[in-house]
Scaffold this active site. Structure first.
Site, PDB file in Angstrom:
ATOM      1  N   LYS A 156       4.057 166.713   7.982  1.00  0.00           N
ATOM      2  CA  LYS A 156       3.682 165.300   7.939  1.00  0.00           C
ATOM      3  C   LYS A 156       3.728 164.822   6.500  1.00  0.00           C
ATOM      4  O   LYS A 156       3.430 165.578   5.571  1.00  0.00           O
ATOM      5  CB  LYS A 156       2.263 165.100   8.497  1.00  0.00           C
ATOM      6  CG  LYS A 156       1.703 163.694   8.318  1.00  0.00           C
ATOM      7  CD  LYS A 156       0.250 163.582   8.735  1.00  0.00           C
ATOM      8  CE  LYS A 156      -0.304 162.211   8.379  1.00  0.00           C
ATOM      9  NZ  LYS A 156      -1.709 162.041   8.772  1.00  0.00           N
ATOM     10  N   GLU A 205     -12.675 154.730   5.972  1.00  0.00           N
ATOM     11  CA  GLU A 205     -12.599 156.190   6.095  1.00  0.00           C
ATOM     12  C   GLU A 205     -13.470 156.935   5.097  1.00  0.00           C
ATOM     13  O   GLU A 205     -13.249 156.869   3.884  1.00  0.00           O
ATOM     14  CB  GLU A 205     -11.139 156.649   5.941  1.00  0.00           C
ATOM     15  CG  GLU A 205     -10.958 158.132   6.180  1.00  0.00           C
ATOM     16  CD  GLU A 205      -9.494 158.528   6.324  1.00  0.00           C
ATOM     17  OE1 GLU A 205      -9.225 159.732   6.464  1.00  0.00           O
ATOM     18  OE2 GLU A 205      -8.626 157.631   6.316  1.00  0.00           O
ATOM     19  N   GLY A 222      -3.726 158.128  12.836  1.00  0.00           N
ATOM     20  CA  GLY A 222      -3.265 157.551  14.098  1.00  0.00           C
ATOM     21  C   GLY A 222      -3.966 156.224  14.311  1.00  0.00           C
ATOM     22  O   GLY A 222      -5.197 156.172  14.342  1.00  0.00           O
ATOM     23  N   SER A 223      -3.209 155.151  14.433  1.00  0.00           N
ATOM     24  CA  SER A 223      -3.827 153.830  14.575  1.00  0.00           C
ATOM     25  C   SER A 223      -2.971 152.931  15.455  1.00  0.00           C
ATOM     26  O   SER A 223      -1.787 153.179  15.671  1.00  0.00           O
ATOM     27  CB  SER A 223      -4.038 153.178  13.202  1.00  0.00           C
ATOM     28  OG  SER A 223      -2.807 153.009  12.544  1.00  0.00           O
ATOM     29  N   GLU A 249      -0.334 163.978  14.724  1.00  0.00           N
ATOM     30  CA  GLU A 249      -0.611 163.539  13.354  1.00  0.00           C
ATOM     31  C   GLU A 249      -2.074 163.791  12.989  1.00  0.00           C
ATOM     32  O   GLU A 249      -2.394 164.270  11.895  1.00  0.00           O
ATOM     33  CB  GLU A 249      -0.272 162.050  13.215  1.00  0.00           C
ATOM     34  CG  GLU A 249      -0.525 161.492  11.831  1.00  0.00           C
ATOM     35  CD  GLU A 249      -0.334 159.978  11.761  1.00  0.00           C
ATOM     36  OE1 GLU A 249      -0.843 159.391  10.799  1.00  0.00           O
ATOM     37  OE2 GLU A 249       0.304 159.403  12.665  1.00  0.00           O
ATOM     38  N   ALA A 312      -4.307 162.997   5.721  1.00  0.00           N
ATOM     39  CA  ALA A 312      -4.350 161.606   6.169  1.00  0.00           C
ATOM     40  C   ALA A 312      -3.797 160.654   5.117  1.00  0.00           C
ATOM     41  O   ALA A 312      -3.347 159.551   5.435  1.00  0.00           O
ATOM     42  CB  ALA A 312      -5.787 161.212   6.514  1.00  0.00           C
ATOM     43  N   GLY A 370      -0.379 152.389   3.983  1.00  0.00           N
ATOM     44  CA  GLY A 370       0.499 153.511   4.280  1.00  0.00           C
ATOM     45  C   GLY A 370       0.441 153.893   5.747  1.00  0.00           C
ATOM     46  O   GLY A 370      -0.389 153.393   6.515  1.00  0.00           O
ATOM     47  N   LYS A 389      -1.456 146.480   8.615  1.00  0.00           N
ATOM     48  CA  LYS A 389      -2.506 146.831   7.652  1.00  0.00           C
ATOM     49  C   LYS A 389      -2.487 145.882   6.450  1.00  0.00           C
ATOM     50  O   LYS A 389      -3.535 145.438   5.977  1.00  0.00           O
ATOM     51  CB  LYS A 389      -2.332 148.281   7.207  1.00  0.00           C
ATOM     52  CG  LYS A 389      -2.600 149.290   8.323  1.00  0.00           C
ATOM     53  CD  LYS A 389      -2.261 150.712   7.899  1.00  0.00           C
ATOM     54  CE  LYS A 389      -2.550 151.702   9.021  1.00  0.00           C
ATOM     55  NZ  LYS A 389      -2.150 153.076   8.670  1.00  0.00           N
TER      56      LYS A 389
END
Length: 402
Positions: A156, A205, A222-223, A249, A312, A370, A389
């Site tokens: 990733k 976060e 993940g969103s 992810e 992340a 990102g 975002k």
């Protein structure tokens, strides 16, 4: 190392750094940080630490020694309970933006939020806006990253983009913070003064919170964009929770954190499956983590440096992902994608990841977002995810892209 810790020769006043009556809560004057755990605002600067935080997870390393020396100097100068606060960049080999304030005020977040007047929805007008990179090169970046994951080079990588904005009038940071807080009431709000402006935002976060021997983390990966229709919004959340791409992810993130934390803990609790966390605009896959440190000398900043950058914000394996980011992204992230927060001399503290944020310097604004890239990622989908975002941050900043 004398260039890394500056200002310790300044004399600080005695004893009153924690009294709320000493000064009012101004979200845009000094360092400002709100959390359900503890919230603080500061005045003045006793000492700065610019030493890069690389190796900051080593309790006996140069960075941790610099922090301890700065705390010792602050106490000798009369600051009874010194706090270190500020930001660490994405690449910990770059200089840190940390300092010990002369005065620290702790305040109740709920009371502060309840007392806030209605925020003005409109910010300064945009005079010019530049997307870095534009859509075609960003999608090519994603394609290159997908190819790297498909080849087994890495699992990733997180790729990001910037909006560079020039406004017609200078940005009022106090009004800006009021809008950010009003539009993101459940976020971790922060304002970090810099030499040439400020870093500010509302991160969703938590990287690391430590209180005594206990620590907590809440990684997100993940969103999906929320929907105004309640039924559709529920379907979006259920689809995210069932998404194999997003779960893969997310698993990279939690497994990476398990690997680095296990050797430093008496116990570590990482749930086997993520849960949903919502903001005003997005659904996220979230895993609440808790544990107890094995060594009493461990502190909030050492653990934060151990974890940062997580998969992340960077990817996995970390070093390969970081190298690919440097190769593909046409800008230096600097403080974007880093961490912001505080710690005290007893080892307690809280650090969040520096996302949903921007920097302000006069009429210049830079915004950052990102997305995690894995082998099943779609370049067009990642463009839209980062766009969602960035739109969220634009609205919070009161800026209309048109």
């Amino acid at each position: 190392m004398d260039t890394a810790v500056n200002g310790a020769q300044q004399k600080a006043p005695h004893a009153k750094e924690n009294e709320q009556a000493q000064f009012g809560v101004d979200p845009a004057s000094g360092f400002f940080f709100t959390s359900p755990f503890r919230s603080l605002t500061t005045q003045g600067c006793f000492a700065t630490i610019t030493l890069p935080a690389a190796g900051g997870d080593d309790i006996n390393g140069e960075f941790q020694q610099a922090v301890r020396h700065a705390f010792d100097d602050a106490r000798l100068a009369g600051i009874k309970k010194p706090v270190l606060c500020g930001a660490i960049p994405f690449d910990t080999r770059q200089p840190s933006s940390l300092f010990i304030p002369q005065h620290t005020q702790w305040f109740d977040r709920e009371a502060f939020m309840a007392a806030q007047p209605a925020a003005d929805a409109d910010g300064p007008e945009i005079d010019a806006l530049n997307e870095l990179p534009a859509q075609a090169p960003f999608m090519q970046m994603v394609s290159d990253a997908v190819a790297a994951t498909a080849s087994g080079e890495l699992d990733k990588v997180v790729l990001s983009r910037l909006l560079e904005i020039e406004t017609r009038q200078p940005v009022d940071r106090q009004a800006l913070m009021a809008r950010i807080i009003a539009q993101n009431p459940n976020g971790f709000h922060f304002h970090v003064p810099l030499e040439d402006g400020a870093l500010l935002g509302a991160s969703p976060e938590l990287l690391l919170r430590k209180s005594g021997a206990q620590f907590y983390s809440n990684p997100l990966a993940g969103s999906a964009r929320r929907d105004a229709d309640p039924q559709r919004d529920r379907e979006v959340s259920e689809q995210l929770l069932a998404s194999s791409k997003d779960n893969v992810e997310h698993d990279f993130v939690t497994e990476g954190m398990r690997q680095v934390l296990t050797g430093r803990c008496r116990y570590l609790n990482i749930p086997t499956a993520p849960e949903l966390l919502s903001t005003t605009t997005l659904w996220h896959l979230s895993t609440p983590i808790d544990g107890e440190v094995d060594c009493r000398r461990e502190n909030a900043l050492s653990l934060a440096c151990l974890l940062h950058p997580t998969p992340a914000l960077c990817g996995t394996p970390t070093l390969k992902a970081r190298d690919l980011i440097a190769e593909l992204e046409p800008f230096d992230r600097d403080l974007f994608g880093g961490i912001v927060g505080w710690c005290d001399a007893e080892g307690n503290g809280e650090w969040v990841v520096t996302i949903r944020c921007g920097t302000v310097q006069g009429r210049r604004v830079r915004l950052f977002a990102g997305a995690g890239i894995v082998k099943d990622s779609s370049p067009e989908s990642e463009w839209h995810e980062t766009g969602t975002k960035l739109s969220t941050i634009l609205r919070a900043f009161g800026l209309n892209q048109g």
